[in-house]
Design an enzyme around this catalytic site. Structure first.
Site, PDB file in Angstrom:
ATOM      1  CB  ALA A   1      -0.775  -0.016   1.316  1.00  0.00           C
ATOM      2  CB  SER A   2       0.154   4.542   1.083  1.00  0.00           C
ATOM      3  OG  SER A   2      -0.911   4.543   0.781  1.00  0.00           O
ATOM      4  CB  THR A   3       4.426   1.501   3.467  1.00  0.00           C
ATOM      5  OG1 THR A   3       4.507   0.057   2.568  1.00  0.00           O
ATOM      6  CG2 THR A   3       3.090   1.776   4.387  1.00  0.00           C
ATOM      7  CB  ILE A   4       6.099   0.640  -1.699  1.00  0.00           C
ATOM      8  CG1 ILE A   4       4.935   0.770  -2.815  1.00  0.00           C
ATOM      9  CG2 ILE A   4       6.503  -0.363  -0.883  1.00  0.00           C
ATOM     10  CD1 ILE A   4       4.341   1.810  -3.499  1.00  0.00           C
ATOM     11  CB  SER A  17      -1.164   8.548   2.521  1.00  0.00           C
ATOM     12  OG  SER A  17      -0.795   7.669   1.600  1.00  0.00           O
TER      13      SER A  17
END
Lengths: 640, 371
Positions: A330-333, A390
């Site tokens: 998800a948004s962690t990359i 994000s």
């Protein structure tokens, strides 16, 4: 009286006849005694050496002595895996006439469950001949006494004092430390292949999982031997000589037991994983997968009931979620994608994207709307905002323009789609998708639409929490790629040595300031008033940076609203968080993944907060002094 | 006037109490060896040694009592005793107690005994009585009758089944025939007959366990953990003793119990292991001394009956030790014959000592003939 007179007449003739016969008898007897003497001479003088050898073979047995297995300790020297002396009831099946009768008789004396007997019967099938097999371990003193009184009734059954592996922290370290179990047929075959079988002649257990398995050769030690005198029942009477075994090496972890317990407490009731690692040398500080289980169950052979309970639980406790759990990142990359966009010149720190709440692939007739998590959108979004808030639209657009090839290539440099090199065999590569991958996997070409969801770390892209920790460390280290490691020190014969830190090809970018831009965005995520992790970290006494992530597991139709209440629990979003602290000179990178918990900002970030609070509360930040490794391996520092 | 040797002997105190001193010394030496080895073989069990000493003491008592009885008493009663002995053997087959798969014991309420032990003494007496009634060497007819006398008790004992004892008893009868001058022609015929009898013995008379013993004897290594175990372990014990032995109480084969039947049938192996070849030679020398002394007594006896009886008893004694040593050292099949006077155990000591008592009675009872 004719007979009588005749008798008297011939008396002297008879006496002579008798004397002759007596002499013949004497000669015959002497001859036969000579035969005995010759035979004895043959046995005792001529064949003495051979019989002497056979006599010694009878009474002298070479016995291997198992080495003490190395212990495993945490950061503070707390023992995580120890060797506890215990009495076990053991049977040599070859010496038992009727196994069923013997077991039934033993049950009369000592409480032995049917479960134990089933496990035992299964175990004796996979075992070296004439090796004793434990029926019940950890006997109480009373049980030892009860059996000893009745010992004479049981041929082939004995009580042995042995060291048994014990994991005092039970479920807290299972997925990192692993456990040992009885050596089975497959282990034997592998030992045979590695030509290690001789060294295991006295060993009963072998590492089956985790560190116990990965470092088996170091932990095990070198088997010794002794010559003992035995009687005809093979009972050992005395030791004649001995070559002492060499104990295995002790392993030191940088994991702190308190952090580990905390990880369990904060994940309690959820499925998920927490990993913390020191970005400077890859040393893992916390490694916890929930739910977990008690590794002590496996040490002496787990019962079928307990095993199937573990195996069939829908929470999958045996899955190592830290290194095997494949989650959509998800948004962690988003940081990595933003960095790539900067490096390729597709975005600048000042350029913006218009976010109306949805995004469409340009110049295509059939339009599918890719939606932002925020209905109505974020308006004009620059790189910093795209990370701290994000924004999805920014990354749909960026991914579309980057294309799968460059994303895939760049992602692999951060460690996605490959083993991190952590010292565990239980690791998954997860998926860093590429054209080639899709062709191999689905026999389909890569579609442009596939790239869009890659932009927000969804679609085909999956990552393990340990991969995320490694990838986040690369950002923290500004390009230096450090492999994670659980064991940070090994002491052998009282000599302590640190394990080597392993580096990979660094990630290089044209402008070093781009690292700072990304890291600043992560800082803002935690500290800016509109950062997604702001609430979770409000009032923290340390500075930290991070990124939230919320992974959709349930595809919505274009016009459908996601409503948490209406979605079955197993399809709810995964909450993700990656972060590090302190912002200046970071000593810890943390990754939290909580399955089906909902949004990352409200469900994963607070967990990371609790973990970091404890980390700083315990003063662990200043605990580890990393001797700086060779700078040549790190990032060249002159290009900015 | 100078005393003749006979006169000097006859006037001694020993002679008056019917004791033959050299024979007694030989027997006592063997008993001493017995106690020494049993202490070791029994795992330093003092109780076992005490029981053996008591048994040997009783044996000595029996010997002394028997020695006081004139040999002519036996000559007179030999046929009656033989008939009674046969009666007992028939009785034991009909009502005997079982022990180890064989009927050997007769329970008379007060005492339990093996009638075959009586026959060990009674058969040579009967044979000596029968043959000494006629001129020697025996006629063909008497030879036939003699063999019939031997065969009856032999078959009765073999039927129990106790093959070892039946062969020993048959040989005691045979020795009387041989010493009485049995013709060599007949002797050779006899061996041929025995060879022809072997298949009958194998197929009809021997029990499975006996056949097994013979097969094991022929190839002990074929079954090293089963039936061959005894003989293999025994040979290892003997061979590993070497020249000087491992020392008293130091025999690993016996002390660590690899050797079965250590204090009974296989006691010779213990002695060989702990005292070596030298010990074996000493033991055999003592035995040889006893046998030579017995033969001298037989030769010196003045009546055909006493000569035959004494000769047969001492040769049977030889057969005992030869069979036992041959068996434990792998020359003969394991038949369960104890080492005379040395093995630990039972009725056989009493019978043996009674036979030595008879030898002493013969040695010291002289019907002085007119010269």
């Amino acid at each position: 009286m004719r007979r009588k007179s005749y008798h008297i007449q011939d008396h002297s003739a008879e006496a002579n006849l008798f004397t002759r016969r007596a002499i013949i008898s004497f000669i015959a007897a002497a001859g036969l005694i000579l035969v005995l003497v010759v035979n004895m001479f043959h046995l005792q003088i001529n064949s003495y050496q051979s019989y002497q050898t056979r006599s010694n073979d009878n009474r002298i047995k070479l016995q291997p002595i198992a080495p003490n297995r190395g212990v495993i300790k945490d950061l503070n020297g707390k023992v995580l895996a120890s060797n506890e002396p215990s009495f076990s009831l053991e049977i040599i099946p070859e010496q038992v006439n009727n196994m069923d009768e013997t077991l039934a008789a033993l049950q009369q004396i000592i409480e032995i469950s049917e479960e134990h007997i089933t496990v035992f019967k299964r175990a004796i099938k996979y075992r070296r001949r004439f090796k004793s097999m434990p029926l019940k371990i950890r006997l109480t003193e009373q049980e030892v006494a009860k059996f000893s009184v009745n010992q004479h009734r049981f041929q082939g059954v004995s009580i042995e004092a042995r060291l048994t592996r014990h994991y005092p922290f039970e479920k807290y370290f299972t997925h990192a430390v692993g456990y040992v179990g009885k050596i089975n047929k497959r282990d034997l075959e592998r030992l045979e292949e590695n030509e290690q079988i001789q060294n295991y002649t006295a060993t009963r257990s072998i590492g089956k999982l985790g560190i116990e398995k990965y470092y088996e050769s170091q932990l095990h030690g070198i088997t010794g031997s002794e010559n003992v005198e035995v009687n005809h029942r093979s009972r050992v009477l005395r030791q004649l000589d001995v070559i002492p075994p060499k104990p295995g090496a002790d392993l030191h972890l940088s994991i702190d037991a308190n952090m580990q317990k905390k990880a369990h407490d904060v994940l309690d009731g959820n499925r998920g994983a927490i990993i913390a690692m020191d970005p400077r040398d890859g040393a893992i500080l916390t490694f916890y997968s929930n739910p977990s289980y008690d590794p002590n169950l496996f040490v002496t052979g787990i019962s079928q009931t307990n095993y199937s309970k573990l195996l069939n639980s829908k929470d999958k406790p045996m899955l190592n979620r830290v290194s095997q759990g494949q989650y959509p990142p998800a948004s962690t990359i988003k940081m990595q994608l933003g960095l790539l966009g900067l490096d390729k010149g597709l975005v600048t720190t000042n350029s913006t994207v218009w976010d109306p709440g949805y995004w469409k692939i340009p110049n295509i007739e059939v339009q599918r709307r890719f939606r932002d998590w925020k209905p109505g959108g974020h308006g004009h979004v620059d790189l910093l905002t795209s990370i701290k808030q994000s924004c999805d639209i920014y990354y749909y657009d960026l991914a579309y323009r980057l294309g799968i090839d460059s994303i895939s290539e760049f992602g692999k440099k951060f460690g996605f789609g490959n083993f991190t090199g952590v010292d565990l065999y239980e690791e998954s590569r997860a998926i860093m998708p590429s054209r080639q991958w899709k062709r191999d996997r689905f026999r389909q070409p890569w579609y442009k639409g596939d790239t869009i969801s890659i932009g927000i770390g969804q679609g085909y892209w999956t990552a393990t929490p340990i991969q995320l920790a490694m990838a986040t460390s690369v950002l923290v280290n500004k390009g230096r790629v450090v492999e994670p490691k659980i064991v940070t020190g090994i002491s052998q014969n009282g000599v302590y040595s640190e394990t080597a830190t392993k580096y990979r090809e660094p990630v290089t970018i044209k402008n070093q300031r781009h690292w700072d831009a990304i890291l600043k965005a992560m800082y803002e995520t935690v500290n800016a008033i509109d950062g997604t992790a702001r609430t979770a970290f409000a009032g923290a006494v340390y500075s930290s940076a991070g990124k939230t992530g919320t992974a959709q597991l349930f595809s919505l139709a274009d016009d459908e609203e996601y409503e948490e209440e209406s979605v079955a629990e197993r399809f709810r979003d995964n909450a993700m968080y990656v972060g590090y602290a302190p912002f200046e000179n970071p000593t810890i990178v943390i990754v939290v993944a909580v399955e089906n918990a909902g949004g990352g900002g409200s469900n994963a970030a607070p967990i990371a907060r609790e973990m970091l609070d404890l980390y700083f509360g315990l003063g662990l930040s200043g605990r580890r002094h990393i001797t700086q490794q060779n700078d040549a391996i790190g990032v060249p520092s002159g290009t900015n | 006037m100078v005393q003749t040797e006979n006169e000097r002997r006859q006037s001694s105190l020993w002679f008056r109490f019917h004791i033959d001193l050299p024979l007694l010394l030989g027997i006592l030496t063997l008993m001493l060896i017995s106690i020494t080895v049993i202490y070791s073989a029994g795992g330093q069990n003092v109780d076992m040694v005490i029981r053996q000493v008591m048994r040997l003491g009783i044996g000595l008592g029996v010997m002394l009592v028997v020695a006081q009885i004139s040999p002519f008493f036996y000559q007179k009663w030999a046929p009656h005793l033989f008939v009674v002995g046969i009666g007992f053997l028939v009785a034991v087959l009909l009502v005997g107690d079982m022990g180890k798969g064989a009927q050997r014991w007769l329970n008379l309420g007060v005492v339990k005994f093996q009638p075959s032990e009586i026959m060990k003494l009674s058969l040579p007496m009967m044979m000596a009585w029968f043959l000494s009634n006629y001129t020697l060497p025996p006629s063909f007819k008497n030879t036939i009758v003699g063999f019939t006398i031997i065969v009856i008790p032999t078959l009765l004992i073999a039927k129990q089944p106790d093959l070892g004892t039946s062969l020993l008893i048959a040989s005691s009868g045979f020795f009387v025939m041989f010493l009485a001058g049995l013709r060599f022609r007949i002797l050779i015929g006899l061996f041929a007959g025995a060879a022809a009898f072997l298949p009958i013995l194998w197929f009809y008379l021997m029990h499975d366990y006996q056949k097994q013993r013979v097969l094991t004897f022929l190839n002990p290594e074929s079954d090293p953990l089963g039936a061959g175990y005894h003989i293999i372990q025994s040979k290892i014990a003997i061979g590993s003793g070497g020249l000087e032995g491992k020392g008293w109480l130091q025999g690993t084969q016996s002390q660590l119990e690899f050797l079965p039947e250590r204090h009974t049938d296989f006691i010779f192996s213990v002695l060989s292991e702990e005292f070596g070849f030298i010990g074996v030679l000493v033991l055999l020398a003592v035995y040889a001394f006893v046998i030579v002394r017995g033969l001298i007594i037989a030769v010196r006896a003045q009546e055909a009956f006493t000569k035959l009886l004494a000769g047969s008893l001492i040769l049977t004694f030889f057969v005992y030790l030869f069979v036992n040593i041959g068996m434990v050292s792998g020359l003969l099949p394991v038949v369960g014959v104890p080492l005379p006077l040395v093995s630990y155990g039972g009725t056989s000591i009493v019978t043996l000592m009674a036979s030595f008592g008879i030898l002493m009675a013969i040695a010291t009872n002289k019907r002085l003939l007119a010269s």
